[in-house]
Design an enzyme around this catalytic site. Structure first.
Site, short mmCIF file in Angstrom:
data_model
loop_
_atom_site.label_atom_id
_atom_site.label_comp_id
_atom_site.label_asym_id
_atom_site.label_seq_id
_atom_site.Cartn_x
_atom_site.Cartn_y
_atom_site.Cartn_z
N TYR A 111 -5.31 30.66 7.59
CA TYR A 111 -4.79 32.02 7.49
C TYR A 111 -5.62 32.71 6.41
O TYR A 111 -6.72 32.26 6.07
CB TYR A 111 -3.29 31.93 7.18
CG TYR A 111 -2.51 33.22 7.19
CD1 TYR A 111 -2.69 34.18 8.16
CD2 TYR A 111 -1.55 33.46 6.20
CE1 TYR A 111 -1.95 35.35 8.17
CE2 TYR A 111 -0.80 34.61 6.20
CZ TYR A 111 -1.01 35.56 7.17
OH TYR A 111 -0.27 36.72 7.16
N LYS A 183 -1.63 33.66 12.56
CA LYS A 183 -0.26 34.14 12.36
C LYS A 183 0.74 33.28 13.14
O LYS A 183 1.84 32.99 12.65
CB LYS A 183 -0.15 35.60 12.81
CG LYS A 183 -0.83 36.59 11.88
CD LYS A 183 0.16 37.23 10.94
CE LYS A 183 -0.52 38.24 10.04
NZ LYS A 183 0.43 39.02 9.22
#
Length: 572
Positions: A111, A183
């Site tokens: 991420y 995500k």
């Protein structure tokens, strides 16, 4: 009840065995089912795996330890990403078990911030992604057919981007698929959403980044971005297709451009359950940090003077969330707006400002207020001038202007505020408005600080990261689990209040202004419960009518990275 049973069909519990007709290499190449060396001797015989695997039957813990040792031996973040992404493509249970065991070390790799660099190299490193869908503008008129053919029917959440506003690096074309995959990994890690029930999608409407258009290796549409009616029609077709192919599914909008993000959210939020994380997730986490800081200092939000530097999607979203919280304290809408000053790169946003979004103009000040204000040498009411004049108690950065919160800005702020609240939220890390070490040095350690990107501790003091992973996973998971018919501002506010109560600085201002990243899975459940309860109270939950039923839905929907028994399908 019937509705809860539907939830359990869509998101199966871990107790039931999984059926498959796959055998041999085909089974090993299916990441949702593959166990690698975790297949038992009996499973190896039943599914024709003997000979394809070494002799040892290993536990998941042993596999995770091997992954950890391999990960530690890799120095470069991009190489670490490639290693972990390989796990994602081969074995979902091992991928998520590894991330769960080493969350603080690995999450910044899959991420933000590493994913930004990965996206920028997408053309050079492209490989066919699993569990990801590209819908391009040339498929207009056939989007539903493409979506139906490429996906299975148990999808409960679709995460979509057009990649115009990726992180702080802008238009990245089809490379945006990686932000969707990152995500969705966070959804599973921090809330327990089944990875087999989600779908990442890139709407390839072209790109305006000339380097991509000129790159012979760029795999997306090599044309300027669709605009106007053609763009709107393509998005309309996509939303209609999602509604038809995955009825009841939630739609998560991600990293759309500043000119389209809020318009799209407003257009479709009543069509199907949907939210925009850049607007509402960022707003919720930042608002929770500000609220917690006020609580820790024994102050009210309505007593703050708030300057937001960066009047784009994120900054305007934060302002919108703070305006709702201010009104919940009893202020009128006009009184609430008077507590917030929005500053763009061109200066303080006023009704005379051009080139900003409609959302930014909603925060505009009356130019007549500025008659006696000083100007910089260029005649602009810039950030320094605003801080010198307003003397804010809260300073929030979403500008991607590195170093914008200078020593002069901070000293001016502290001259009228003993414990300033400062949130340099821009990411990746090198675009942050200030480094926490500088902010604490300039304020003798008295500032309450949270950042958007990860920073190391400063003299043993933990830097709170205002990471959306503390809110959006619980929001999306709750929406899916209880079957919301609409995602409301009240649900988001319930989630951010739950988060604020978990922030250490809400009890002691010297503590971190956000929880530790390792706490994200626990907080994901806390947030999910608060949102599910609000959905039930508002009568917007299809699968639950009481708080007890909501908790049952959350429990039934939660996925954990453990190996399930496999049994052959009848057709095997």
């Amino acid at each position: 009840m019937q509705q809860t049973t539907l939830t359990m069909v869509l998101l199966p519990t871990l107790k039931a065995p999984r059926h498959t007709a796959l055998r041999g290499l085909a089974l090993l190449r299916q990441p949702a089912l593959n166990k690698g060396t975790g297949f038992s001797a009996e499973e190896r015989r039943i599914f024709d795996l003997e000979g394809w695997l070494p002799a040892q039957h290993e536990t998941l813990a042993q596999q995770v330890e091997r992954c950890w040792q391999a990960f530690q031996a890799i120095a470069q973040p991009l190489e670490r990403f490639a290693y972990v992404d390989g796990l994602r493509h081969s074995n979902w249970v091992l991928f998520y078990a590894f991330l769960k065991e080493h969350l603080e070390a690995v999450l910044p790799v899959v991420y933000t911030p590493t994913v930004g660099a990965v996206i920028q190299r997408f053309s050079q490193n492209y490989r066919t992604p699993q569990n990801g869908l590209f819908l391009n503008a040339a498929q207009a008129g056939r989007v539903e057919a493409v979506l139906r053919a490429a996906s299975h029917s148990a999808i409960c959440l679709v995460l979509v981007t057009d990649a115009e506003g990726i992180l702080g690096i802008g238009d990245q074309g089809v490379g945006g698929i990686h932000i969707c995959q990152g995500k969705l990994a966070v959804y599973t890690l921090c809330a327990g959403l089944d990875p087999d029930s989600v779908l990442p999608v890139v709407l390839d409407v072209g790109t305006n980044r000339q380097s991509l258009l000129n790159d012979p290796l760029y795999p997306g549409l090599r044309q300027p971005r669709l605009q106007g009616a053609a763009y709107d029609a393509f998005v309309d077709e996509f939303v209609a297709a999602v509604s038809d192919v995955f009825p009841g599914a939630c739609l998560h909008w991600e990293d759309f451009g500043r000119s389209t993000a809020k318009t799209i959210l407003d257009r479709y939020r009543d069509t199907l359950p949907s939210f925009n994380d850049d607007i509402q997730g960022t707003s919720g986490v930042a608002s929770a940090a500000v609220l917690a800081a006020c609580q820790g200092l024994g102050q009210r939000l309505q007593d703050q003077r708030i300057v937001i530097f960066g009047a784009g999607t994120a900054g305007c979203g934060i302002a919108d969330g703070l305006l709702r919280l201010l009104q919940s304290e009893g202020l009128t809408a006009t009184e609430a707006r008077q507590r917030i000053w929005a500053v763009d790169r061109t200066g303080l946003v006023t009704h005379a400002t051009t080139g900003v979004s409609p959302a930014a103009l909603e925060l505009a000040r009356d130019p007549r207020e500025l008659v006696d204000w000083p100007r910089n040498p260029d005649g602009v009411v810039d950030l320094q001038t605003v801080v010198d004049t307003v003397k804010p108690t809260v300073l929030i950065g979403t500008s991607t202007v590195a170093g914008a919160f200078s020593q002069a800005v901070v000293h001016s702020m502290q001259s009228a505020c003993e414990r300033p609240i400062i949130l340099p939220l821009s990411n990746p890390t090198h675009l942050a408005e200030a480094a926490p070490a500088d902010l604490w040095r300039w304020t003798d350690g008295r500032a309450l600080v949270a950042t958007g990107s990860p920073f190391p501790p400063v003299d043993g003091r933990v830097v709170g990261q205002c990471n959306n992973c503390f809110l959006f996973p619980g929001l999306g998971f709750a929406a899916v689990a209880v079957g919301v018919t609409r995602i409301t501002d009240a649900m988001i506010d319930a989630g951010l209040h739950a988060l604020a109560r978990e922030i250490p600085a809400s009890r002691q201002p010297a503590e971190s202004l956000m929880p530790a990243l390792a706490e994200a899975p626990r907080i994901g459940r806390v947030v999910a419960e608060a949102i599910a309860m609000e959905a039930v109270a508002a009568g917007l939950a299809r699968f639950a009518r009481t708080p007890d039923e909501a908790i049952h839905c959350l429990d039934a929907a939660e996925w954990s990275p453990i190996y399930q028994p496999l049994v052959p399908s009848v057709s095997a």
